[in-house]
Scaffold this active site. Structure first.
Site, PDB file in Angstrom:
ATOM      1  N   ASP A   1       1.051  19.848  44.762  1.00 20.22           N
ATOM      2  CA  ASP A   1       1.231  21.009  43.905  1.00 20.22           C
ATOM      3  C   ASP A   1       1.071  22.287  44.729  1.00 20.22           C
ATOM      4  O   ASP A   1       0.017  22.522  45.316  1.00 20.22           O
ATOM      5  CB  ASP A   1       0.202  20.996  42.757  1.00 20.22           C
ATOM      6  CG  ASP A   1       0.545  22.017  41.681  1.00 20.22           C
ATOM      7  OD1 ASP A   1       1.520  22.759  41.866  1.00 20.22           O
ATOM      8  OD2 ASP A   1      -0.155  22.049  40.648  1.00 20.22           O
TER       9      ASP A   1
ATOM     10  N   GLU B   1      -1.223  29.406  33.782  1.00 16.90           N
ATOM     11  CA  GLU B   1      -2.284  29.041  34.723  1.00 16.90           C
ATOM     12  C   GLU B   1      -3.501  29.959  34.573  1.00 16.90           C
ATOM     13  O   GLU B   1      -3.893  30.306  33.465  1.00 16.90           O
ATOM     14  CB  GLU B   1      -1.716  29.001  36.151  1.00 16.90           C
ATOM     15  CG  GLU B   1      -0.552  27.980  36.222  1.00 16.90           C
ATOM     16  CD  GLU B   1      -0.044  27.703  37.614  1.00 16.90           C
ATOM     17  OE1 GLU B   1      -0.852  27.640  38.537  1.00 16.90           O
ATOM     18  OE2 GLU B   1       1.178  27.497  37.768  1.00 16.90           O
TER      19      GLU B   1
HETATM   20  C1  BGC Z   1       1.607  24.321  38.961  1.00 15.04           C
HETATM   21  C2  BGC Z   1       2.467  23.133  38.690  1.00 15.04           C
HETATM   22  C3  BGC Z   1       3.909  23.470  38.916  1.00 15.04           C
HETATM   23  C4  BGC Z   1       4.098  24.028  40.304  1.00 15.04           C
HETATM   24  C5  BGC Z   1       5.510  24.441  40.619  1.00 15.04           C
HETATM   25  C6  BGC Z   1       1.924  24.971  40.261  1.00 15.04           C
HETATM   26  O1  BGC Z   1       1.237  26.179  40.390  1.00 15.04           O
HETATM   27  O2  BGC Z   1       0.263  23.929  38.947  1.00 15.04           O
HETATM   28  O3  BGC Z   1       2.261  22.663  37.396  1.00 15.04           O
HETATM   29  O4  BGC Z   1       4.705  22.337  38.721  1.00 15.04           O
HETATM   30  O5  BGC Z   1       3.279  25.163  40.467  1.00 15.04           O
HETATM   31  O6  BGC Z   1       5.873  25.590  39.968  1.00 15.04           O
HETATM   32  C1  BGC Z   2       4.951  30.355  41.383  1.00 11.02           C
HETATM   33  C2  BGC Z   2       4.564  29.260  40.440  1.00 11.02           C
HETATM   34  C3  BGC Z   2       3.382  28.587  40.978  1.00 11.02           C
HETATM   35  C4  BGC Z   2       2.263  29.565  41.317  1.00 11.02           C
HETATM   36  C5  BGC Z   2       1.124  28.913  42.010  1.00 11.02           C
HETATM   37  C6  BGC Z   2       3.790  31.283  41.594  1.00 11.02           C
HETATM   38  O1  BGC Z   2       4.131  32.334  42.461  1.00 11.02           O
HETATM   39  O2  BGC Z   2       6.047  31.046  40.889  1.00 11.02           O
HETATM   40  O3  BGC Z   2       5.600  28.351  40.259  1.00 11.02           O
HETATM   41  O4  BGC Z   2       2.963  27.672  40.051  1.00 11.02           O
HETATM   42  O5  BGC Z   2       2.702  30.609  42.111  1.00 11.02           O
HETATM   43  O6  BGC Z   2      -0.034  29.648  41.938  1.00 11.02           O
END
Ligand code: BGC
Ligand code: BGC
Length: 842
Positions: free
Chosen positions: A322, A523
Site C-alpha cells: 500500500d 483516510e
Molecule cells: C490506501 C489504499 C489505496 C492506495 C492507492 C492508500 O493510501 O490506503 O486503500 O488503495 O492508497 O490509492
Molecule cells: C494518493 C492516494 C493515497 C495517499 C496515501 C495520496 O496522495 O492520491 O491515492 O492513498 O496519497 O497517503
C-alpha cells in the site's frame, strides 16, 4: 539553511518548552501462529496449463525482468515511455492522479493512456518475453475516479442494507465501468472491521462485526471478478479484485496507519472476518495494510503475510503493498526494502520520483541473494498467474478488449438504477415521531441544509478526488442530488418543493427536509478525537431548531461516514434518517421519504445499523460484543413503517474533558485552535502571546497588528524591525503529524509581502526538546509581488528529513528573520497541495 541563522536557531532552541513524553507500551508479540488460524482453499484451483505457461515465461526472464514485475508506480510519477526501458509489472492511479495530471479527465483519456502504457510494456526486441503491464485503481464505490461513473453508497451504507445479492450486482457494475475505461484491476473490496469510529476510514467498512464482511466478501468478489469455476471468471466484463488491508486495519484505535495492539486471537476472530470467504471466491490480490500489529508493520510481517495468508489460507494470487507502505518497515526506505519482499509482499506500490532507485536496489538485493531466488520466483509466478488468469496476455491492447471504449456503460441507466436501489436500501430510520414519515408528495415541502444540493458531500471521499473535495455538482454529469430527487418526486405528485439552503421561506411549508452532515474526507483527514458532530460549528443544529420553533415538522437527513453524537440534532428533529454517504443517486433518499400518490407506502426502510450509534461523544469504541455495551441505538437497530418506535428526549450535555479537534487549520479566520497560542519571540526576552490583535516584543523588534483579507481582522500583519525575532504558533500539546507527513501533506501558508526582507527568512517547525528545523523562503518571498496574497507551500517531509520528530510537534509554524521584513498572514494549514515532495522552500 544559511549561516546567518545560527543566532536565530539558538534563540529558537532556547525558547521552546520541552514537554515530557510517555514511553511507548511494551510490545505484545507480533509473531502469529498459523496453526491456530482457520484454513481456506484458494480458487480457482491451479490449472496445469496456466502453470506450464508461467514456467515457460519465467525461464526466459532475466533477473531484471523479474524485479520489474515486483514494482507498481503511480501514473503521476512515470511516463508510458519509461516502460520501453523499464519492464515494470504495474501502474496505478492514486486518488489524486489522472491522465495528464488531470483528475477530471474524461473516460476516453484514461483508455488512451492505458493503451500507451500497454504498448510500451509490450515493446521488446531483445528476445525476452513481453509481459503486459496491469493498471490498478481505487474503484471503491463504483469506478469513482472517472467523471460520470455510477457511484454506489460507501461500504458503511451497504453494510446497513444487509443485501448480499445487491453486493454481487454492485461488484459487477463496478467491474464493467472499470473495464470500459481500459483498467484491469480495482483495489476493492475493503474488508476492514472497524472497531473505533474515530477512524477516517470507518465508512469504507461494512460493519463493526465481522459477520457482515464474511457474508458479503464472496458476493462482491464474484461480482467484480466473475464466479470461479465458470467461464465468467475474469471474462472481459470483469476485473481483478483486491481484498484489503491485510490485516487488522480496523483495530488501530481510530488512528490511520496505526498499531493494532491486540492478542492474536482477536486479530483472528474479529479482523480476519471476510478473508477466508474472499479467498474461496477467488480474490486474485490482497493488499498489505499500512498498519502495524503489536508494534510491527504489516508490510514486514512474515508470519501473517506468508504464514497465515499464503501457507495457511492457501492464497495463491499476489500481495500488493500500500502506497510506499514498505518504506515504513524497520530498516527500510521507500526506495529499498528487501525485508518486505522476504516477508511475503509480492509487489511494491510506489509513488515518487525514486522508482528507478527502488528498482536498482531490489535488483542488487536479488543479485546478492539478500532476496532469495526462490522468493523472487514465487512472487513473479504469482503475478504472472493473475495476469494469465485475467486474460491480459491474450486480449491485446486495452482499447481492443470487449467493453473498452463503450463509454455509454459509464453511468448507464441500468447501473444507476442499481445504485439508487442501494442508496434506498442503505437508509436507516433512527427516529419518526408521530409517524411524520412517509410524507405526502402532494404537500408543500421545504428542502434545506448545505447537503441538500451537494453531490460531492453525498458522495464523500474517494469521489473524483482522493479527499472528495474541490469539486462541484457540475463535475458529476450523471448524478442526481438529494434535492433533485425530492423535487422530482414532489412535482410528479402535484406538490411543491422549494430549495432554500438556509431554511428561509415565504410561505410556511407542511414539512421541512434538512440535509446536513460531515464534509468529505479520506483516510487520516477524517480521523477525529471524539464523535461529536461538528464541534466548532452548530449552524445545522440552529437551522433544525429554528424550523421546529416555527412549528414546521422537521425531517433530518444526516450524511456521515460513521455514527456520530447527534443527541441535540435528534431532539431538534421529528424524524431522523442516517443516510451515510449514498453516492451519485440522491433519488434513493426521496424513494423512502414519500408515499405513493395513492397514499400507500412506496418503499419501506430496510436499513439496519451495522455500526452501533453512540449516546455520548466519547463512545468511539462501541461494539456489540463489548462488555458493558450501552449504545443509543444498538447494532441492528432501524425503524420501519411496518415496525415504528419512539425515541425519548436525549441528554445534550457534552461530557467534560472532551478534547477539541485539530482539523489541519493552524491559523484561519483570525484565530488559532482553542488552547493554542500565537506568540512573538525576541531573543533574550520572554515570549509575548498575541491575545487580541496587537502585540509587540520587549524592544519592538517584532510587532503584530490586524489586517482584513476576506473579512474583518481575519489576518495579521507582522513587522520585523531588525534583529533576530520570530513569530510562531504553538499547539496546546505535542501534535503527532507522522501520518500527515507520510500522506504527503504540506505546511501551506497564505502570505502577503508588505515590505521586502533585508536578510534571509526561514520557515520552521519545533518539536519536543526544542528541536527546531527550518527551510529557507527568502527567494520565494523576494519574487512575490509586494501587496499581493500568495501561498508558500513546504511539504512536511522537508521538516521530517531535517530531523524534527514528527510525532511530537509543539510548534507547527515559525517564521524567523534577523533583518527587516513586513509580512501579513491570513491562513496556515496542514493540507494536501500540488508540490513535489522535494521542493523544500527556495
Ligand atoms: C490506501 C489504499 C489505496 C492506495 C492507492 C492508500 O493510501 O490506503 O486503500 O488503495 O492508497 O490509492
Ligand atoms: C494518493 C492516494 C493515497 C495517499 C496515501 C495520496 O496522495 O492520491 O491515492 O492513498 O496519497 O497517503
Amino acid at each position: 539553511m544559511s549561516a546567518g541563522f545560527s543566532t536565530l536557531t539558538i534563540a529558537l532552541l532556547l525558547q521552546s518548552a520541552a514537554t515530557p513524553v510517555a514511553p511507548p507500551t511494551a510490545p505484545v508479540s507480533a509473531v502469529a501462529h498459523p496453526e491456530i488460524w482457520p484454513t481456506a482453499n484458494a480458487r480457482p484451483l491451479r490449472d496445469p496449463k496456466v502453470e506450464a505457461r508461467i514456467e515457460a515465461i519465467l525461464k526466459r526472464m532475466s533477473v531484471a525482468d523479474k524485479i520489474g514485475q515486483l514494482i507498481q508506480v503511480d501514473i503521476a510519477s512515470i511516463e508510458p515511455s519509461d516502460l520501453r526501458t523499464y519492464k515494470l509489472g504495474s501502474i496505478l492511479n492514486g486518488g489524486n492522479a489522472g491522465p495528464g495530471g488531470n483528475d477530471l479527465a474524461p473516460p476516453i483519456e484514461w483508455l488512451k493512456l492505458a493503451d500507451q502504457f500497454y504498448d510500451a510494456s509490450m515493446a521488446r526486441s531483445d528476445g525476452r518475453p513481453a509481459i503486459p503491464v496491469i493498471w490498478g485503481t481505487d474503484a471503491v464505490h463504483g469506478n469513482n475516479n472517472i467523471p460520470g461513473a455510477t457511484l454506489f453508497p460507501h461500504n458503511i451504507g451497504l453494510g446497513a442494507a444487509r443485501d448480499r445479492d445487491l453486493m454481487r450486482e454492485i461488484g459487477h457494475v463496478t467491474a464493467i465501468e472499470t473495464a470500459a475505461a481500459g483498467i484491469d484491476w480495482t483495489f476493492a473490496p475493503t474488508l476492514a472491521v472497524v472497531r473505533d469510529d474515530r477512524w477516517g476510514r470507518t465508512y469504507e467498512s461494512y460493519s463493526e462485526e465481522p459477520q457482515i464482511q464474511a457474508d458479503y466478501a464472496g458476493a462482491v468478489i464474484e461480482g467484480v471478478q466473475g464466479k470461479v469455476g465458470t467461464k465468467d471468471f475474469l471474462a472481459p466484463d470483469h476485473v481483478i479484485a483486491t481484498t484489503k488491508h491485510f490485516l487488522g486495519d480496523g483495530g488501530t484505535g481510530g488512528r490511520d496507519q496505526g498499531d493494532a495492539r491486540i492478542p492474536e486471537t482477536t486479530l483472528r476472530d474479529i479482523h480476519l472476518g471476510g478473508y477466508p470467504a474472499a479467498i474461496e471466491a477467488g480474490t486474485q490480490s490482497v493488499m498489505a495494510s499500512f498498519s502495524s500489529w503489536n508494534g510491527a508493520k504489516m508490510h514486514g510481517n512474515k508470519s501473517l503475510l506468508t504464514g497465515v495468508l499464503k501457507d495457511r489460507l492457501h492464497f495463491d494470487g499476489f500481495v500488493v503493498g500500500d502506497w510506499n507502505g514498505h518504506g515504513q518497515v524497520d530498516g527500510c526506505s521507500n526506495e529499498s526494502c528487501a525485508a518486505a519482499i522476504n516477508a511475503g509482499l509480492d509487489m511494491f506500490m510506489y509513488s515518487g520520483s525514486g522508482w528507478k532507485t527502488l528498482y536498482a536496489n531490489t535488483l542488487k538485493q536479488a543479485q546478492s541473494g539478500e532476496i532469495p531466488a526462490a522468493r523472487l520466483d514465487d512472487a513473479v509466478r504469482r503475478i504472472l498467474r493473475v495476469k494469465i488468469r485475467a486474460g491480459t496476455f491474450d486480449r491485446g491492447r486495452p482499447s481492443s478488449r470487449a467493453l473498452a471504449g463503450k463509454m455509454t456503460l459509464i453511468g448507464a441507466a441500468d447501473h444507476r438504477a442499481i445504485a439508487r436501489r442501494a442508496a434506498r436500501e442503505s437508509m436507516v430510520l433512527l427516529k419518526n415521531e408521530g409517524g411524520l414519515l412517509p410524507l405526502k408528495p402532494s404537500a408543500n415541502i421545504l428542502v434545506a441544509g448545505g447537503g441538500a444540493d451537494n453531490i460531492p458531500q453525498q458522495a464523500g471521499g474517494w469521489s473524483l478526488t482522493w479527499q472528495g473535495g474541490g469539486t462541484t455538482n457540475a463535475d458529476f454529469p450523471n448524478a442526481q442530488s438529494i434535492w433533485s430527487g425530492i423535487s422530482t418526486a414532489v412535482k410528479d405528485a402535484g406538490g411543491s418543493a422549494t430549495l432554500s439552503a438556509d431554511g428561509r421561506y415565504a410561505k410556511k411549508p407542511d414539512a421541512a427536509i434538512v440535509v446536513f452532515g460531515e464534509q468529505p474526507y479520506a483516510e487520516f483527514k477524517g480521523d477525529r478525537p471524539n464523535l461529536e458532530y461538528s464541534p466548532d460549528d452548530k449552524s445545522d443544529l440552529d437551522l433544525l431548531r429554528k424550523l421546529k420553533a416555527a412549528g414546521v415538522p422537521v425531517v433530518a437527513v444526516f450524511l456521515s461516514g460513521r455514527p456520530l453524537w447527534v443527541n441535540a440534532e435528534l431532539n431538534a428533529s421529528d424524524a431522523f434518517v442516517a443516510a451515510f454517504l449514498p453516492g451519485s443517486e440522491g433519488g434513493g433518499v426521496a424513494d423512502v421519504l414519500f408515499r405513493k400518490k395513492d397514499g400507500s407506502v412506496a418503499n419501506d426502510f430496510r436499513g439496519k445499523l451495522s455500526f452501533s450509534w453512540p449516546k455520548r461523544p466519547n463512545q468511539y469504541t462501541l461494539n456489540r460484543s463489548d462488555p458493558g455495551y450501552d449504545p443509543l441505538f444498538a447494532f441492528g437497530y432501524g425503524l420501519s413503517y411496518a415496525k415504528p418506535g419512539t425515541v425519548p428526549k436525549l441528554d445534550e450535555a457534552r461530557p467534560a474533558g472532551i478534547a477539541a479537534s485539530f482539523n489541519g487549520t493552524v491559523f484561519g479566520k483570525g484565530r488559532v485552535p482553542e488552547g493554542w497560542s500565537l506568540t512573538l519571540v525576541e531573543q533574550g526576552q520572554s515570549k509575548v502571546r498575541l491575545l487580541g490583535v496587537n502585540a509587540t516584543t520587549a524592544t519592538r523588534r517584532l510587532t503584530a497588528s490586524a489586517v482584513d483579507r476576506r473579512r474583518q481582522e481575519d489576518a495579521r500583519a507582522f513587522v520585523w524591525a531588525g534583529g533576530p525575532a520570530d513569530t510562531r504558533i504553538e499547539a496546546s500539546g505535542p501534535l503527532d503529524l507522522t501520518r500527515e507527513s507520510n500522506g504527503e501533506l504540506s505546511l501551506v501558508i497564505d502570505v502577503r509581502v508588505d515590505r521586502p526582507a533585508s536578510a534571509p527568512v526561514a520557515l520552521g517547525m519545533v518539536s519536543t526538546n526544542g528541536t527546531t528545523v527550518t527551510v529557507p523562503i527568502t527567494k520565494t518571498l523576494a519574487t512575490a509581488k509586494v501587496g499581493d496574497w500568495q501561498q508558500v507551500i513546504v511539504p512536511l517531509q522537508c521538516f521530517a528529513k531535517r530531523g524534527i520528530d514528527m510525532a511530537q510537534v509543539t510548534a507547527p509554524f515559525v517564521i524567523a528573520t534577523d533583518g527587516k521584513l513586513g509580512l501579513s498572514i491570513s491562513d496556515v494549514k496542514i493540507d494536501s497541495a500540488p508540490v513535489p515532495m522535494t521542493k523544500c522552500g527556495d
